[in-house]
Design an enzyme around this catalytic site. Structure first.
Site, PDB file in Angstrom:
ATOM      1  N   TYR A   1      17.826   5.965  22.032  1.00  0.00           N
ATOM      2  CA  TYR A   1      19.289   5.939  21.929  1.00  0.00           C
ATOM      3  C   TYR A   1      19.815   4.624  21.374  1.00  0.00           C
ATOM      4  O   TYR A   1      20.332   4.592  20.269  1.00  0.00           O
ATOM      5  CB  TYR A   1      19.958   6.272  23.269  1.00  0.00           C
ATOM      6  CG  TYR A   1      21.468   6.320  23.135  1.00  0.00           C
ATOM      7  CD1 TYR A   1      22.078   7.330  22.379  1.00  0.00           C
ATOM      8  CD2 TYR A   1      22.290   5.354  23.709  1.00  0.00           C
ATOM      9  CE1 TYR A   1      23.460   7.365  22.219  1.00  0.00           C
ATOM     10  CE2 TYR A   1      23.668   5.379  23.554  1.00  0.00           C
ATOM     11  CZ  TYR A   1      24.244   6.385  22.804  1.00  0.00           C
ATOM     12  OH  TYR A   1      25.599   6.416  22.641  1.00  0.00           O
TER      13      TYR A   1
ATOM     14  N   ILE B   1      -2.951  13.429  25.302  1.00  0.00           N
ATOM     15  CA  ILE B   1      -2.086  13.479  26.476  1.00  0.00           C
ATOM     16  C   ILE B   1      -1.283  14.755  26.324  1.00  0.00           C
ATOM     17  O   ILE B   1      -0.460  14.879  25.410  1.00  0.00           O
ATOM     18  CB  ILE B   1      -1.209  12.221  26.588  1.00  0.00           C
ATOM     19  CG1 ILE B   1      -2.115  10.996  26.789  1.00  0.00           C
ATOM     20  CG2 ILE B   1      -0.215  12.344  27.726  1.00  0.00           C
ATOM     21  CD1 ILE B   1      -1.384   9.667  26.846  1.00  0.00           C
TER      22      ILE B   1
END
Length: 333
Positions: A125, A221
């Site tokens: 962000y 992952i």
């Protein structure tokens, strides 16, 4: 398979040890009906992974809904996993934030709670420059003696770690690996060429495991590993054992399931999938909400073809019936 990493001096010339090789599950955080953490079900999930070849556990990452956990819950989940695993599998704790000071505090608390390593995502962000990325990750690494795995996922954060920045970061002694979910194989190849043994790469995309292994990654992952941990391990292990054909076959075998696990924002579909397998992981906290009916139907029908959906279990508007044996996907793979 649990290999402890010791902090190395800056002048060390040996390869940084691996934290894990193979499949690390990006573990969901199960919730009760009131959206509090369901520790009984978390215990059950960890048993599932201990029994089904998972090579490491990543707790309170994106799939673990770290964004909507309080700091107290975040650390309590890490501590619970550490106590349960008790060194039987490496525990990698999400500690990322777009506030460097907060990421540092989470890192220290995760270390005290028993994590074996930390996963740090790029600031999202507010974002930053490549210099800002270096300084952010450097501060996070210096907060503890734990090994750090960087997490690059531009589609979620709007930030991309460039290969040259990876090279600078790889010179920090306890920055040992990166979860690369950029999907950019030219970039991944350049990272591998620049950093060599100073930075281990893991795939961050379940549909690209074998491709990542082919350019030097040491595992994945994985969201998929929540559902089929043994198969996800086997995709990696087959490649390591020299059987790339079997690795490729397994990757392609599970491609339809992978696609259905990303029909909505992660971890919405994977939590619904686990519920349909008989686990009770609940729903996601807002702003994540239920899948729409059509996507849920497709996910559940797909699971039935793989023999994964619990027969007769009703979820929302869908009742899953057991598929004929002739339609079950190659479960032994």
């Amino acid at each position: 398979r649990h290999q402890t990493i010791l902090n190395q001096g800056k002048d060390a010339t040996c390869m940084k040890p691996l934290k894990f090789e193979g499949s690390a599950v990006a573990l969901v955080t199960p919730m009760k009906d009131d959206f509090s953490v369901n520790y009984d079900e978390l215990d059950r999930l960890l048993d599932f992974h201990l029994e089904n070849k998972t090579d490491a556990v990543v707790a309170v990452g994106t799939t673990g809904e770290s964004a909507t956990l309080t700091d107290k819950e975040h650390i309590e989940v890490i501590a619970f996993c550490a106590k349960k695993l008790h060194g039987r599998l490496p525990l990698i704790a999400g500690a990322g934030s777009n506030n460097t000071a907060h990421a540092v505090e989470l890192s220290k608390a995760a270390a005290e709670a028993g994590a074996d390593a930390l996963l740090h995502v790029t600031p999202y962000y507010n974002k930053t420059s490549q210099t800002g990325l270096y300084l952010h990750f450097k501060a996070c690494a210096e907060a503890t003696r734990l090994p750090v795995i960087l997490y690059n996922v531009p589609t979620r954060t709007g930030m991309n770690i460039l290969p040259e920045t990876y090279l600078k970061l790889s010179r920090i002694s306890n920055i040992v690996a990166a979860k690369e979910a950029s999907g950019n194989f030219s970039q991944m190849a350049k990272i591998s060429a620049l950093c060599g043994d100073d930075l281990t790469l893991y795939s961050g995309n379940d549909d690209q495991i074998t491709s990542a292994l082919a350019i030097g990654a040491k595992g994945v992952i994985s969201v998929l590993a929540n559902i089929v941990p043994e198969a996800t391990h086997d995709i990696c292990q087959s490649y390591f054992d020299g059987d790339s054909a079997r690795s490729d076959t397994l990757q392609l075998t599970y491609l339809e399931l992978i696609e259905n696990l990303f029909r909505d924002v992660n971890p919405i579909p994977v939590k619904q999938a686990l519920n349909n397998m008989g686990f009770e992981v609940g729903k996601c906290r807002l702003p994540l909400c239920d899948m729409d009916a059509a996507a849920a139907e497709q996910l559940l029908a797909c699971m039935a073809r793989y023999g994964l959906a619990q027969p007769g279990k009703r979820i929302g508007t869908v009742t899953v019936k057991r598929a004929p044996d002739t339609l079950l996907w190659r479960k032994n793979h």
